[in-house]
Design a protein around this motif. Structure first.
Motif, mmCIF file in Angstrom:
data_model
loop_
_atom_site.group_PDB
_atom_site.id
_atom_site.type_symbol
_atom_site.label_atom_id
_atom_site.label_comp_id
_atom_site.label_asym_id
_atom_site.label_seq_id
_atom_site.Cartn_x
_atom_site.Cartn_y
_atom_site.Cartn_z
ATOM 1 N N TYR A 1 -70.595 -31.773 50.476
ATOM 2 C CA TYR A 1 -71.296 -32.975 50.944
ATOM 3 C C TYR A 1 -71.835 -33.888 49.841
ATOM 4 O O TYR A 1 -72.185 -35.023 50.104
ATOM 5 N N ILE A 2 -71.913 -33.362 48.622
ATOM 6 C CA ILE A 2 -72.459 -34.203 47.554
ATOM 7 C C ILE A 2 -71.524 -34.207 46.345
ATOM 8 O O ILE A 2 -70.640 -33.346 46.228
ATOM 9 N N GLN A 3 -71.723 -35.160 45.468
ATOM 10 C CA GLN A 3 -70.918 -35.270 44.258
ATOM 11 C C GLN A 3 -71.822 -35.288 43.030
ATOM 12 O O GLN A 3 -73.040 -35.407 43.141
ATOM 13 N N LYS A 4 -71.202 -35.166 41.863
ATOM 14 C CA LYS A 4 -71.977 -35.182 40.626
ATOM 15 C C LYS A 4 -72.556 -36.574 40.390
ATOM 16 O O LYS A 4 -71.894 -37.578 40.613
ATOM 17 N N ILE A 5 -73.779 -36.596 39.923
ATOM 18 C CA ILE A 5 -74.466 -37.858 39.643
ATOM 19 C C ILE A 5 -74.980 -37.825 38.207
ATOM 20 O O ILE A 5 -75.547 -36.821 37.764
ATOM 21 N N ASP A 6 -74.780 -38.904 37.508
ATOM 22 C CA ASP A 6 -75.300 -39.015 36.147
ATOM 23 C C ASP A 6 -76.818 -38.969 36.198
ATOM 24 O O ASP A 6 -77.446 -39.726 36.944
ATOM 25 N N GLU B 1 -84.232 -40.017 55.127
ATOM 26 C CA GLU B 1 -83.512 -40.805 54.115
ATOM 27 C C GLU B 1 -82.027 -40.460 54.080
ATOM 28 O O GLU B 1 -81.183 -41.352 53.902
ATOM 29 N N ILE B 2 -81.692 -39.196 54.245
ATOM 30 C CA ILE B 2 -80.280 -38.783 54.296
ATOM 31 C C ILE B 2 -79.615 -39.368 55.546
ATOM 32 O O ILE B 2 -78.461 -39.800 55.511
ATOM 33 N N ALA B 3 -80.352 -39.410 56.652
ATOM 34 C CA ALA B 3 -79.812 -39.961 57.904
ATOM 35 C C ALA B 3 -79.456 -41.442 57.752
ATOM 36 O O ALA B 3 -78.479 -41.919 58.332
ATOM 37 N N TYR B 4 -80.240 -42.170 56.965
ATOM 38 C CA TYR B 4 -79.969 -43.585 56.748
ATOM 39 C C TYR B 4 -78.631 -43.817 56.044
ATOM 40 O O TYR B 4 -77.987 -44.849 56.235
ATOM 41 N N VAL B 5 -78.208 -42.864 55.187
ATOM 42 C CA VAL B 5 -76.991 -43.065 54.377
ATOM 43 C C VAL B 5 -75.953 -41.971 54.632
ATOM 44 O O VAL B 5 -75.238 -41.551 53.716
ATOM 45 N N GLN B 6 -75.865 -41.509 55.861
ATOM 46 C CA GLN B 6 -74.950 -40.414 56.210
ATOM 47 C C GLN B 6 -73.524 -40.639 55.715
ATOM 48 O O GLN B 6 -72.858 -39.718 55.241
ATOM 49 N N SER B 7 -73.012 -41.863 55.848
ATOM 50 C CA SER B 7 -71.599 -42.143 55.568
ATOM 51 C C SER B 7 -71.311 -42.496 54.112
ATOM 52 O O SER B 7 -70.162 -42.695 53.743
ATOM 53 N N ASP B 8 -72.328 -42.593 53.279
ATOM 54 C CA ASP B 8 -72.141 -42.969 51.871
ATOM 55 C C ASP B 8 -72.417 -41.759 50.976
ATOM 56 O O ASP B 8 -73.568 -41.408 50.714
ATOM 57 N N LYS B 9 -71.343 -41.130 50.490
ATOM 58 C CA LYS B 9 -71.469 -39.885 49.729
ATOM 59 C C LYS B 9 -72.243 -40.056 48.434
ATOM 60 O O LYS B 9 -73.057 -39.190 48.062
ATOM 61 N N LYS B 10 -72.018 -41.163 47.737
ATOM 62 C CA LYS B 10 -72.699 -41.378 46.464
ATOM 63 C C LYS B 10 -74.199 -41.569 46.663
ATOM 64 O O LYS B 10 -75.016 -40.983 45.939
ATOM 65 N N LYS B 11 -74.573 -42.372 47.662
ATOM 66 C CA LYS B 11 -75.995 -42.631 47.925
ATOM 67 C C LYS B 11 -76.711 -41.365 48.363
ATOM 68 O O LYS B 11 -77.820 -41.074 47.907
ATOM 69 N N ARG B 12 -76.086 -40.600 49.262
ATOM 70 C CA ARG B 12 -76.751 -39.393 49.741
ATOM 71 C C ARG B 12 -76.843 -38.341 48.632
ATOM 72 O O ARG B 12 -77.772 -37.544 48.599
ATOM 73 N N SER B 13 -75.865 -38.344 47.709
ATOM 74 C CA SER B 13 -75.906 -37.420 46.569
ATOM 75 C C SER B 13 -77.075 -37.755 45.655
ATOM 76 O O SER B 13 -77.808 -36.868 45.206
ATOM 77 N N SER B 14 -77.256 -39.057 45.395
ATOM 78 C CA SER B 14 -78.366 -39.495 44.546
ATOM 79 C C SER B 14 -79.703 -39.138 45.180
ATOM 80 O O SER B 14 -80.597 -38.596 44.519
ATOM 81 N N ILE B 15 -79.831 -39.423 46.485
ATOM 82 C CA ILE B 15 -81.073 -39.129 47.198
ATOM 83 C C ILE B 15 -81.355 -37.632 47.200
ATOM 84 O O ILE B 15 -82.487 -37.190 46.981
ATOM 85 N N TRP C 1 -80.384 -35.219 45.001
ATOM 86 C CA TRP C 1 -80.793 -34.700 43.698
ATOM 87 C C TRP C 1 -82.164 -35.212 43.293
ATOM 88 O O TRP C 1 -82.968 -34.477 42.704
ATOM 89 N N GLU C 2 -82.469 -36.449 43.631
ATOM 90 C CA GLU C 2 -83.791 -36.995 43.320
ATOM 91 C C GLU C 2 -84.886 -36.241 44.059
ATOM 92 O O GLU C 2 -85.915 -35.868 43.491
ATOM 93 N N ILE C 3 -84.638 -35.983 45.351
ATOM 94 C CA ILE C 3 -85.646 -35.315 46.180
ATOM 95 C C ILE C 3 -85.799 -33.848 45.799
ATOM 96 O O ILE C 3 -86.922 -33.342 45.695
#
Length: 482
Positions: free
Chosen positions: A192-197, A68-82, A84-86
């Motif tokens: 590599y990740i940012q804060k997520i609400d 799942e991280i590989a699918y969104v390598q270039s999108d910091k917000k999406k990979r951050s959400s994935i 923290w969820e995982i």
């Protein structure tokens, strides 16, 4: 550039995977002599029990998270959400499993003191985020950090494990090294990740796909760990568990070299799959098959050739049966290598999980049935035979599942020259042992390995193996540029 990245990541991942098992590899000759086969058997049995709890608590999240991280390598917000969820999902499941582990194995069991120490293994896996960096194709970071931890653990074993009564110390060092290594990776995370609400997090969306991957993970563990559990439970003499553990350990060292590419290729192919690059995926898979044949065949025949002398030198006296077990188990080097390409490098990243699940479930069923039949009568030898048949079953079914995309005969043809060269290498190694039979085992093994390697690659060049010639030409070009 892409080939260079894959090559670098393969090397980094190879180093990482070797480091994961470098501790038992380096310390095995020492530990096997100090602790003895019975204590090694107890260690193998208790660790295999804990492994099942780790498996249930992990729910296949490592493989799923990497993809799942590989699918969104270039999108910091999406990979951050994935991420923290995982990770939150994993912490919750591991806490639940740890509670069951406590009540089932900590109170009043035969090996309570060892099970208490191995609670650290559950905590370690709870905090493992190596899957995130693998999904990002950042293998270097996991290697550098874990190198230090592994070296320190090796020093501790040689310093603190002194008698047969130090089994608990050995288990503690093993568990602590894994825990420290996993915790240390968190230091790299902020980049590599940012804060997520927290309100944006959707943990339950991962439940269904995680369970879908959990089923094959359970099946895989059935025929990679259950055999150890069954030997420990069905055979009174724990020495048999020790023999089987040591044979598996040696084979797994070789397997690490063959399958390390799979961890690198999964995120790479997943990323290409997300971009719809089907033709490039097929080219990468074909190259992976060639690479597997190049390494698996000589390792398979090579370990058979040297096992008689290697086991007494490496493990010491009292482990003679391990040599026979190695010979029986050795075909899994090729079988797991092939299933790694089809399963981990193709089926999983391209979301063909159903085929992957069917193959490993069939392997698990075959292994379970054969273990019940063979272990009671043949003990560790029976478990070894069951393992080989189970792994062969998995490969056969996977080839059937991908028959429209990957042609079996075409793949087999890719490895024919490697097979021929390996058989010639085996014959030469056997002749060397007969000619030098009065020499030291150390010298004979060294001559067998060196001569065998030269004979293998020389034969491939004589047979004009295109894959090896391509590697040679690329190496020569790099040397000229330098």
């Amino acid at each position: 550039m892409e080939d260079k990245k894959i090559a670098k990541n393969y090397i980094y991942n190879l180093i990482y995977q070797v480091l994961v098992i470098i501790l038992p590899l380096i310390t095995t000759p020492y530990v096997s002599r100090i602790l003895g086969a019975e204590n090694i058997g107890i260690y193998s049995y208790t660790l295999s029990i804990v492994t099942y709890f780790v498996l249930i608590g992990s729910l296949g999240i490592a493989t799923y998270g990497q993809r799942e991280i590989a699918y969104v390598q270039s999108d910091k917000k999406k990979r951050s959400s994935i991420f923290w969820e995982i990770i939150i999902f994993r912490i919750i499941t591991m806490i639940v499993v740890s509670i069951f582990y406590y009540f089932m194995y900590i109170k009043g069991t035969q090996y309570t003191s060892y099970y208490k120490i191995l609670i650290l293994e559950l905590i370690s896996n709870c905090l493992d985020i190596s899957w995130f960096f693998q999904g990002m194709e950042e293998f270097k970071k996991t290697v550098l950090r874990n190198t230090i931890v592994k070296v320190l653990s090796i020093i501790c074993i040689f310093s603190l494990v002194k008698t047969a009564n130090d089994l608990s110390v050995y288990i503690l060092i093993y568990a602590l090294s894994n825990l420290v290594g996993n915790i240390s990776l968190w230091a790299y995370l902020p980049k590599y990740i940012q804060k997520i609400d927290i309100k944006e997090l959707k943990l339950l969306r991962h439940l269904r796909p995680v369970i879908a991957l959990f089923i094959p993970q359970i099946a895989i563990q059935l025929y990679t760990v259950l055999d150890k559990v069954m030997i420990g439970a069905m055979v009174e003499n724990k020495v048999e568990s020790g023999y089987y553990e040591q044979a598996q350990k040696i084979i797994k060292i070789l397997l690490t070299i063959v399958t390390a590419l799979g961890t690198v290729m999964l995120p790479r192919i997943a990323n290409k799959f997300a971009d719809g690059k089907t033709d490039e995926i097929k080219m990468n898979i074909k190259t992976s098959f060639k690479f597997t044949f190049l390494l698996a065949f000589p390792m398979l025949f090579g370990i058979i050739a040297i096992s008689n002398r290697f086991v007494p030198v490496f493990l010491g006296a009292g482990y003679e049966e391990v040599s026979l077990l190695i010979k029986i188990i050795s075909p899994i080097i090729l079988m797991i290598g092939l299933s790694n390409v089809i399963g981990n490098q193709y089926l999983l990243p391209t979301k063909k999980q159903k085929s992957f699940t069917i193959s490993v479930l069939c392997g698990a069923i075959v292994n379970l049935i054969l273990n019940f039949i063979l272990i009671k009568k043949y003990e560790a030898i029976g478990a070894s035979i069951a393992t080989v048949i189970a792994e062969t079953t998995v490969v056969a079914i996977q080839f059937i599942c991908v028959r429209n995309e990957i042609k079996f005969l075409e793949i087999i043809k890719l490895g024919l020259k490697n097979l021929i060269a390996s058989i010639i290498m085996l014959i030469i190694a056997i002749l060397i042992e007969k000619i030098m039979k009065n020499q030291s085992s150390y010298i004979i093994i060294l001559v067998q390995v060196c001569t065998g390697a030269i004979a293998y690659f020389a034969m491939l060049l004589i047979l004009k193996d295109k894959f090896l010639i391509e590697i040679k030409d690329k190496f020569i070009k790099k040397k000229i540029k330098l």
